[in-house]
Design a protein around this motif. Sequence first.
Motif, PDB file in Angstrom:
ATOM      1  N   THR A  40     108.766 -36.538  26.476  1.00  0.00           N
ATOM      2  CA  THR A  40     109.403 -35.356  27.020  1.00  0.00           C
ATOM      3  C   THR A  40     108.365 -34.714  27.921  1.00  0.00           C
ATOM      4  OG1 THR A  40     108.763 -34.324  24.945  1.00  0.00           O
ATOM      5  CG2 THR A  40     111.094 -34.797  25.243  1.00  0.00           C
ATOM      6  N   SER A  41     108.772 -34.437  29.119  1.00  0.00           N
ATOM      7  CA  SER A  41     107.797 -33.863  30.037  1.00  0.00           C
ATOM      8  C   SER A  41     107.478 -32.444  29.590  1.00  0.00           C
ATOM      9  CB  SER A  41     108.344 -33.861  31.450  1.00  0.00           C
ATOM     10  OG  SER A  41     109.621 -33.281  31.445  1.00  0.00           O
ATOM     11  N   LEU A  42     106.208 -32.135  29.595  1.00  0.00           N
ATOM     12  CA  LEU A  42     105.786 -30.826  29.131  1.00  0.00           C
ATOM     13  C   LEU A  42     105.855 -29.821  30.272  1.00  0.00           C
ATOM     14  CD1 LEU A  42     102.701 -31.569  26.873  1.00  0.00           C
ATOM     15  CD2 LEU A  42     104.856 -30.579  26.183  1.00  0.00           C
ATOM     16  N   PHE A  43     106.340 -28.660  29.971  1.00  0.00           N
ATOM     17  CA  PHE A  43     106.346 -27.572  30.944  1.00  0.00           C
ATOM     18  C   PHE A  43     105.161 -26.643  30.719  1.00  0.00           C
ATOM     19  CE2 PHE A  43     111.198 -27.907  30.478  1.00  0.00           C
ATOM     20  CZ  PHE A  43     111.218 -29.021  31.283  1.00  0.00           C
ATOM     21  N   VAL A  44     104.472 -26.880  29.636  1.00  0.00           N
ATOM     22  CA  VAL A  44     103.355 -26.005  29.317  1.00  0.00           C
ATOM     23  C   VAL A  44     102.070 -26.823  29.298  1.00  0.00           C
ATOM     24  CG1 VAL A  44     104.662 -24.283  28.047  1.00  0.00           C
ATOM     25  CG2 VAL A  44     103.814 -26.283  26.860  1.00  0.00           C
ATOM     26  N   ILE A  45     100.977 -26.159  29.585  1.00  0.00           N
ATOM     27  CA  ILE A  45      99.688 -26.848  29.584  1.00  0.00           C
ATOM     28  C   ILE A  45      99.109 -26.740  28.179  1.00  0.00           C
ATOM     29  CG2 ILE A  45      97.406 -26.946  30.621  1.00  0.00           C
ATOM     30  CD1 ILE A  45      98.649 -25.254  32.933  1.00  0.00           C
ATOM     31  N   ILE A  46      98.804 -27.877  27.602  1.00  0.00           N
ATOM     32  CA  ILE A  46      98.269 -27.856  26.247  1.00  0.00           C
ATOM     33  C   ILE A  46      96.966 -28.631  26.203  1.00  0.00           C
ATOM     34  CG2 ILE A  46      98.627 -28.569  23.864  1.00  0.00           C
ATOM     35  CD1 ILE A  46     101.562 -28.110  24.266  1.00  0.00           C
ATOM     36  N   LYS A  47      95.924 -27.925  25.829  1.00  0.00           N
ATOM     37  CA  LYS A  47      94.665 -28.602  25.553  1.00  0.00           C
ATOM     38  C   LYS A  47      94.487 -28.544  24.039  1.00  0.00           C
ATOM     39  CE  LYS A  47      89.909 -28.798  27.131  1.00  0.00           C
ATOM     40  NZ  LYS A  47      88.988 -28.069  26.251  1.00  0.00           N
ATOM     41  N   ILE A  68     103.268 -25.048  22.368  1.00  0.00           N
ATOM     42  CA  ILE A  68     102.970 -23.688  22.800  1.00  0.00           C
ATOM     43  C   ILE A  68     101.792 -23.722  23.759  1.00  0.00           C
ATOM     44  CG2 ILE A  68     102.429 -21.339  22.073  1.00  0.00           C
ATOM     45  CD1 ILE A  68     103.430 -22.067  19.298  1.00  0.00           C
ATOM     46  N   GLY A  69     101.971 -23.109  24.897  1.00  0.00           N
ATOM     47  CA  GLY A  69     100.889 -23.053  25.873  1.00  0.00           C
ATOM     48  C   GLY A  69     101.313 -22.276  27.096  1.00  0.00           C
ATOM     49  N   LYS A  70     100.405 -22.168  28.039  1.00  0.00           N
ATOM     50  CA  LYS A  70     100.738 -21.494  29.299  1.00  0.00           C
ATOM     51  C   LYS A  70     101.696 -22.351  30.101  1.00  0.00           C
ATOM     52  CE  LYS A  70      96.581 -18.892  30.312  1.00  0.00           C
ATOM     53  NZ  LYS A  70      95.359 -18.865  31.088  1.00  0.00           N
ATOM     54  N   PRO A  71     102.654 -21.740  30.791  1.00  0.00           N
ATOM     55  CA  PRO A  71     103.519 -22.524  31.668  1.00  0.00           C
ATOM     56  C   PRO A  71     102.693 -23.230  32.741  1.00  0.00           C
ATOM     57  CG  PRO A  71     104.386 -20.324  31.386  1.00  0.00           C
ATOM     58  CD  PRO A  71     103.038 -20.330  30.758  1.00  0.00           C
ATOM     59  N   LEU A 120     102.848 -28.615  15.308  1.00  0.00           N
ATOM     60  CA  LEU A 120     102.566 -27.509  16.219  1.00  0.00           C
ATOM     61  C   LEU A 120     101.518 -27.963  17.223  1.00  0.00           C
ATOM     62  CD1 LEU A 120     102.349 -24.509  13.758  1.00  0.00           C
ATOM     63  CD2 LEU A 120     104.129 -24.937  15.395  1.00  0.00           C
ATOM     64  N   LYS A 121     101.957 -28.182  18.432  1.00  0.00           N
ATOM     65  CA  LYS A 121     101.008 -28.563  19.481  1.00  0.00           C
ATOM     66  C   LYS A 121     100.701 -27.319  20.277  1.00  0.00           C
ATOM     67  CE  LYS A 121     102.298 -33.327  19.814  1.00  0.00           C
ATOM     68  NZ  LYS A 121     103.602 -33.945  20.013  1.00  0.00           N
ATOM     69  N   VAL A 122      99.538 -26.779  20.006  1.00  0.00           N
ATOM     70  CA  VAL A 122      99.209 -25.481  20.573  1.00  0.00           C
ATOM     71  C   VAL A 122      97.938 -25.603  21.394  1.00  0.00           C
ATOM     72  CG1 VAL A 122      98.818 -23.065  20.035  1.00  0.00           C
ATOM     73  CG2 VAL A 122     100.211 -24.438  18.523  1.00  0.00           C
ATOM     74  N   ASP A 123      97.946 -24.961  22.531  1.00  0.00           N
ATOM     75  CA  ASP A 123      96.753 -24.922  23.368  1.00  0.00           C
ATOM     76  C   ASP A 123      95.659 -24.143  22.651  1.00  0.00           C
ATOM     77  OD1 ASP A 123      95.799 -25.294  26.352  1.00  0.00           O
ATOM     78  OD2 ASP A 123      95.150 -23.311  25.677  1.00  0.00           O
ATOM     79  N   GLU A 124      94.406 -24.571  22.849  1.00  0.00           N
ATOM     80  CA  GLU A 124      93.349 -23.944  22.053  1.00  0.00           C
ATOM     81  C   GLU A 124      93.053 -22.512  22.479  1.00  0.00           C
ATOM     82  OE1 GLU A 124      89.986 -26.473  22.300  1.00  0.00           O
ATOM     83  OE2 GLU A 124      89.663 -26.127  24.431  1.00  0.00           O
ATOM     84  N   ASN A 125      93.491 -22.113  23.662  1.00  0.00           N
ATOM     85  CA  ASN A 125      93.203 -20.754  24.107  1.00  0.00           C
ATOM     86  C   ASN A 125      94.313 -19.764  23.789  1.00  0.00           C
ATOM     87  OD1 ASN A 125      90.687 -21.419  25.233  1.00  0.00           O
ATOM     88  ND2 ASN A 125      91.761 -22.348  26.951  1.00  0.00           N
TER      89      ASN A 125
END
Lengths: 157, 192
Positions: A40-47, A68-71, A120-125
């Motif tokens: 699934t293409s991500l719309f959010v940036i996840i590091k 969860i991440g920034k768009p 939960l795939k969450v960006d570290e910031n």
Amino acid sequence: MARFKKEGKAGLPELNMSSMSDIIFMFLFFFMVISTMRETSLFVIIKIPQAMEVQKLEKKALVSSINIGKPNQNYIGKLGPEPRIQLNDQFAEPSDIIEFVEVEKQRRNDVDRTMITWSLKVDENVKMGIVTDVKQELRKASAFKVNYTARKKEVRK
Amino acid sequence: MSRKMPGLNTGSMSDISFLLLTFFLLTSSINTDKGIQRRLPPPVSKDAKIPDVNRRNVLRILVNMHDQLLVNEEVLYDVNQLKEITKNFITNPTANPNLSEKTSKYIEELGENVMVSKGVVSLQNDRSTSYSIYVAVQDQLTMAFNELRNEYSQQRFGKSFDNLSEEQKKGVQKIYPMSISEAEPSNYGGSK
């Protein structure tokens, strides 16, 4: 007595290689299908953050992801830099989680429903606020098995 | 008069398809999810009673909006020390009256009484705490409990925890249950 005619060279007969390529092609298609299946293409940036004690998730069919991440570039203009939740292929609010959980449960058969891991795939910031909101909603939806996705940390010695 | 077609040399065909195969194998990631697994507690009703826990049995970890840690009212500068603190808190080797108590508990799977710590880890973070420090704390706690289980398994069975039978694993998990309670986050940071 029969005479044996000596032929030019006594070597091994050539192997027929034509079916070999068929087999390899089959492999190729197999891997192509497998690797593109769950994209699934991500719309959010996840590091993904790093951790030492990571466990592999066993059954992939029983994993549902919450991102969860920034768009990213395409959406940041519209939505601003605040972190957003992405469920499947759309943006969502924490209040949509309960419905998402129900839909995901419906997709599985009865036996597996309680076994679903919510990854939960969450960006570290990202700040904990939004993550906590999601966790509270998951609790309400009685989706208790969560997994905080992390990369294995390389240990430098 | 029929003339035989000369056979095509298809030997190199397999080389080409092998090349394609390896290319796809290398570029595509069959992404296996890895991470820290947790069980969320069921939602509590508002009038539920707060269980009475002795203060010494709680390891209070606070993480504030600047990702600073406070463990039992002491500032902790390095998150990597949390593992040792947790282990020390649970095992309490010197029988320190400020660290967790132990009770004797019958473990069914092992068929004997074992001294089990009453310690509970309480984790509270702010809404503005970053996710990376949260994962780091969870990671340290997981490591602490995994090491405790491993040490016990080595001592008792001479094997690492992963190599125990399912029954033994359950027993060891009961001796060192991963009891982490997460309080509702504070909101000193202000913004969402």
